[in-house]
Design an enzyme around this catalytic site. Sequence first.
Site, PDB file in Angstrom:
ATOM      1  CG  HIS A  78      40.667  49.175  32.937  1.00 53.56           C
ATOM      2  ND1 HIS A  78      40.635  49.986  31.831  1.00 53.56           N
ATOM      3  CD2 HIS A  78      41.918  49.273  33.437  1.00 53.56           C
ATOM      4  CE1 HIS A  78      41.833  50.543  31.667  1.00 53.56           C
ATOM      5  NE2 HIS A  78      42.627  50.118  32.634  1.00 53.56           N
ATOM      6  NE  ARG A 119      42.355  52.123  36.349  1.00 55.36           N
ATOM      7  CZ  ARG A 119      43.208  51.157  36.470  1.00 55.36           C
ATOM      8  NH1 ARG A 119      42.954  50.153  37.268  1.00 55.36           N
ATOM      9  NH2 ARG A 119      44.333  51.168  35.798  1.00 55.36           N
ATOM     10  CG  HIS A 122      40.929  46.101  35.703  1.00 58.64           C
ATOM     11  ND1 HIS A 122      41.589  45.324  34.780  1.00 58.64           N
ATOM     12  CD2 HIS A 122      41.854  46.949  36.226  1.00 58.64           C
ATOM     13  CE1 HIS A 122      42.867  45.695  34.743  1.00 58.64           C
ATOM     14  NE2 HIS A 122      43.057  46.658  35.629  1.00 58.64           N
ATOM     15  NE  ARG A 169      43.915  48.587  40.920  1.00 58.53           N
ATOM     16  CZ  ARG A 169      44.616  48.205  39.849  1.00 58.53           C
ATOM     17  NH1 ARG A 169      45.842  47.755  39.988  1.00 58.53           N
ATOM     18  NH2 ARG A 169      44.081  48.235  38.644  1.00 58.53           N
TER      19      ARG A 169
HETATM   20  C1  LIG Z   1      44.772  43.002  32.221  1.00 56.87           C
HETATM   21  C2  LIG Z   1      45.255  43.482  33.547  1.00 56.87           C
HETATM   22  C3  LIG Z   1      46.146  44.538  33.629  1.00 56.87           C
HETATM   23  C4  LIG Z   1      46.602  44.985  34.872  1.00 56.87           C
HETATM   24  N1  LIG Z   1      47.526  45.987  34.924  1.00 56.87           N
HETATM   25  C5  LIG Z   1      48.039  46.333  36.121  1.00 56.87           C
HETATM   26  C6  LIG Z   1      49.099  47.282  36.199  1.00 56.87           C
HETATM   27  O1  LIG Z   1      49.584  47.768  35.194  1.00 56.87           O
HETATM   28  N2  LIG Z   1      49.568  47.601  37.424  1.00 56.87           N
HETATM   29  C7  LIG Z   1      49.070  47.058  38.570  1.00 56.87           C
HETATM   30  O2  LIG Z   1      49.531  47.388  39.650  1.00 56.87           O
HETATM   31  N3  LIG Z   1      48.084  46.160  38.517  1.00 56.87           N
HETATM   32  C8  LIG Z   1      47.577  45.774  37.328  1.00 56.87           C
HETATM   33  N4  LIG Z   1      46.588  44.847  37.282  1.00 56.87           N
HETATM   34  C9  LIG Z   1      46.178  44.199  38.527  1.00 56.87           C
HETATM   35  C10 LIG Z   1      47.276  43.235  38.937  1.00 56.87           C
HETATM   36  O3  LIG Z   1      47.755  42.567  37.800  1.00 56.87           O
HETATM   37  C11 LIG Z   1      46.773  42.217  39.942  1.00 56.87           C
HETATM   38  O4  LIG Z   1      46.121  42.854  40.995  1.00 56.87           O
HETATM   39  C12 LIG Z   1      47.932  41.433  40.514  1.00 56.87           C
HETATM   40  O5  LIG Z   1      48.673  40.882  39.460  1.00 56.87           O
HETATM   41  C13 LIG Z   1      47.424  40.352  41.425  1.00 56.87           C
HETATM   42  O6  LIG Z   1      48.481  39.482  41.733  1.00 56.87           O
HETATM   43  P1  LIG Z   1      48.159  38.188  42.539  1.00 56.87           P
HETATM   44  O7  LIG Z   1      49.458  37.448  42.676  1.00 56.87           O
HETATM   45  O8  LIG Z   1      47.415  38.508  43.745  1.00 56.87           O
HETATM   46  O9  LIG Z   1      47.137  37.374  41.612  1.00 56.87           O
HETATM   47  P2  LIG Z   1      47.291  36.770  40.158  1.00 56.87           P
HETATM   48  O10 LIG Z   1      48.451  37.312  39.439  1.00 56.87           O
HETATM   49  O11 LIG Z   1      45.976  36.849  39.512  1.00 56.87           O
HETATM   50  O12 LIG Z   1      47.621  35.249  40.455  1.00 56.87           O
HETATM   51  C14 LIG Z   1      46.678  34.406  41.041  1.00 56.87           C
HETATM   52  C15 LIG Z   1      47.194  33.006  40.972  1.00 56.87           C
HETATM   53  O13 LIG Z   1      46.348  32.167  41.727  1.00 56.87           O
HETATM   54  C16 LIG Z   1      45.994  31.044  40.953  1.00 56.87           C
HETATM   55  N5  LIG Z   1      44.739  30.499  41.461  1.00 56.87           N
HETATM   56  C17 LIG Z   1      43.481  30.947  41.349  1.00 56.87           C
HETATM   57  N6  LIG Z   1      42.628  30.108  41.963  1.00 56.87           N
HETATM   58  C18 LIG Z   1      43.378  29.123  42.501  1.00 56.87           C
HETATM   59  C19 LIG Z   1      43.085  27.977  43.257  1.00 56.87           C
HETATM   60  N7  LIG Z   1      41.823  27.641  43.569  1.00 56.87           N
HETATM   61  N8  LIG Z   1      44.099  27.168  43.626  1.00 56.87           N
HETATM   62  C20 LIG Z   1      45.378  27.474  43.305  1.00 56.87           C
HETATM   63  N9  LIG Z   1      45.721  28.557  42.586  1.00 56.87           N
HETATM   64  C21 LIG Z   1      44.723  29.373  42.187  1.00 56.87           C
HETATM   65  C22 LIG Z   1      45.967  31.574  39.525  1.00 56.87           C
HETATM   66  O14 LIG Z   1      46.051  30.529  38.583  1.00 56.87           O
HETATM   67  C23 LIG Z   1      47.232  32.436  39.566  1.00 56.87           C
HETATM   68  O15 LIG Z   1      48.375  31.647  39.449  1.00 56.87           O
HETATM   69  C24 LIG Z   1      46.122  44.382  36.052  1.00 56.87           C
HETATM   70  C25 LIG Z   1      45.223  43.323  35.967  1.00 56.87           C
HETATM   71  C26 LIG Z   1      44.786  42.870  34.733  1.00 56.87           C
HETATM   72  C27 LIG Z   1      43.833  41.725  34.664  1.00 56.87           C
END
Ligand SMILES: Cc1cc2nc3c(=O)[nH]c(=O)nc-3n(C[C@H](O)[C@H](O)[C@H](O)COP(=O)(O)OP(=O)(O)OC[C@H]3O[C@@H](n4cnc5c(N)ncnc54)[C@H](O)[C@@H]3O)c2cc1C
Length: 528
Positions: A236, A282, A341, A376
Amino acid sequence: MDSVVIQTDRIVIVGAGLGGLYAALSLAPRPVLMISPETLGTGASSAWAQGGVAAAIEAPDSPAAHARDTVRAGAGTVDPDVAARVTAAAADHIAGLSALGTPFDRDAEGHYVLSREAAHSMARVVRVQGDQAGHQIMRTLIDTVRATPSIQVIEGAMATTLEASGGAVTGVRVQSSADGGSEEICIRAPAVLLAGGGSAGLYALTTNPPRVRGQVIGMAARAGAMISDAEFVQFHPTAIDTGEDPAPLATEALRGEGAILVNRHGTRFMLDAHPDAELAPRDVVARAIFAQAQAGNRPMLDTRAALGARIKTQFPAVASACARAGIDPEVDPIPVSAAAHYHMGGIDTDARGRASLDGLWVCGEASATGLHGANRLASNGLLEALVYARTAAQDICDTRPAPAGDAPGAAPLAISFAPGGELPDPALVAELRRTMTAHVGVTRTESGLMQALQRIAAIEAQQPTCATLLNMTATATIISASALVRRESRGGHWREDFPHADPALAHRSHMTLQEALALRARAVEESQ
Ligand SMILES: Cc1cc2nc3c(=O)[nH]c(=O)nc-3n(C[C@H](O)[C@H](O)[C@H](O)COP(=O)(O)OP(=O)(O)OC[C@H]3O[C@@H](n4cnc5c(N)ncnc54)[C@H](O)[C@@H]3O)c2cc1C
């Protein structure tokens, strides 16, 4: 000591971000066991998302236009069928989140307020209270999950290892995520859905929460799953550079509102770098920021003329990150740097949400579905998590029907952890993260990548029985090895020694851990 083994008919979901929560709700009333290392709502990137969700809601926008932008941003390696399918589903998921109570921003006539983000051909990102999309969507889903009796959430546990036999996943080992760790417990289940997020926390300079360090990708790789597009990590451009770890984000929507990038000499350097200036893709902006920083020119985001005092009401997360560092963005530009990011790559995932191992499904950032290609498109991350959470849930129900009648095997599980077990040495994790930023970052070279592989091997050798460390080093190894193999520059992957895209390489990459380890062994050999 042998692990305690628990058998359940519940579907096990690893992770409790947007992907995990939405999948659990999509599976209801099918009994689910959700493993969450932290209290729901913390530890997930999802809760930190600021921009929102990309969705073509109404004319003149269309899913076809959204898909076109997705393919273009992905720099030649997006699967166009996946882009078409995901973008076509977007509006329905936004309507669903709205119906659950997500307070998306709307105008006086009730239309969604749409933000413009980089590389989108029009304003298309639905948002909540300016930069609160992730927090508010997660709050809505957590409230709903808490009120859904079929979902059992185990907070304070993390997965360490997939149980697999004959190419099929049969369960997952978990341990306490508290500071002292615990002995592992093995949970055998009809299906495991990995929703553990991406890998960007493997870098020292990152916007991701500390829990998101490629663990579930590494876990799947260690079990033999195919990993795809691993070299494509998105940096990012505008992480707020005030020394916080993780680095807070200055959302791209600020540039959509007209904020500009300047350096310490006051030069607006993006004008010369790309026709779209601050709204260039990006990777282009990230490299320009990185180059300015390397040259000692201190890149900064200037929101003063575009937003003035509005930054405090419309972008409260950015304003409070600035306040923590004593910066008033109404008065001074915000120092920024490029930070890891988002991981476009991950566990190879097909159109039904399946990994390459039987019994294993994936959604969210841990997956590599073919949507993102080499880069992305902004705000497609949350969208992908929503679409594949539901897709995987549907496929699990279709292929793993619930046992008929009363199912005692689906009773809530009682899990209590015994003291013991092994956790990663924080000094090794810190060294791993420094290695990734130094050698597998915004710009890469063959010699740097070889050094990275050697360092990762050395780090791993110091704690070779710690599953969580092995998960991280496995992911780091595959990212570095895939970056070494791709001898060109494309999207988020920039090789200083191969600065052009090679049309012959305009395709996705696939690598097993075994293949990556062979490359790593060669790198180690060469250094001796
Ligand atoms: C600061 C920031 C801003 C962003 N803004 C945007 C946006 O505006 N729009 C957009 O589309 N995307 C955005 N993204 C990207 C987006 O947020 C993520 O790609 C998306 O939220 C991923 O969702 P997820 O459920 O796959 O993972 P996450 O939301 O990261 O959740 C992962 C989960 O797995 C858990 N976990 C990890 N390891 C283990 C393990 N070994 N055992 C059990 N649990 C585990 C974590 O604790 C968490 O609960 C942003 C990301 C960041 C960091």
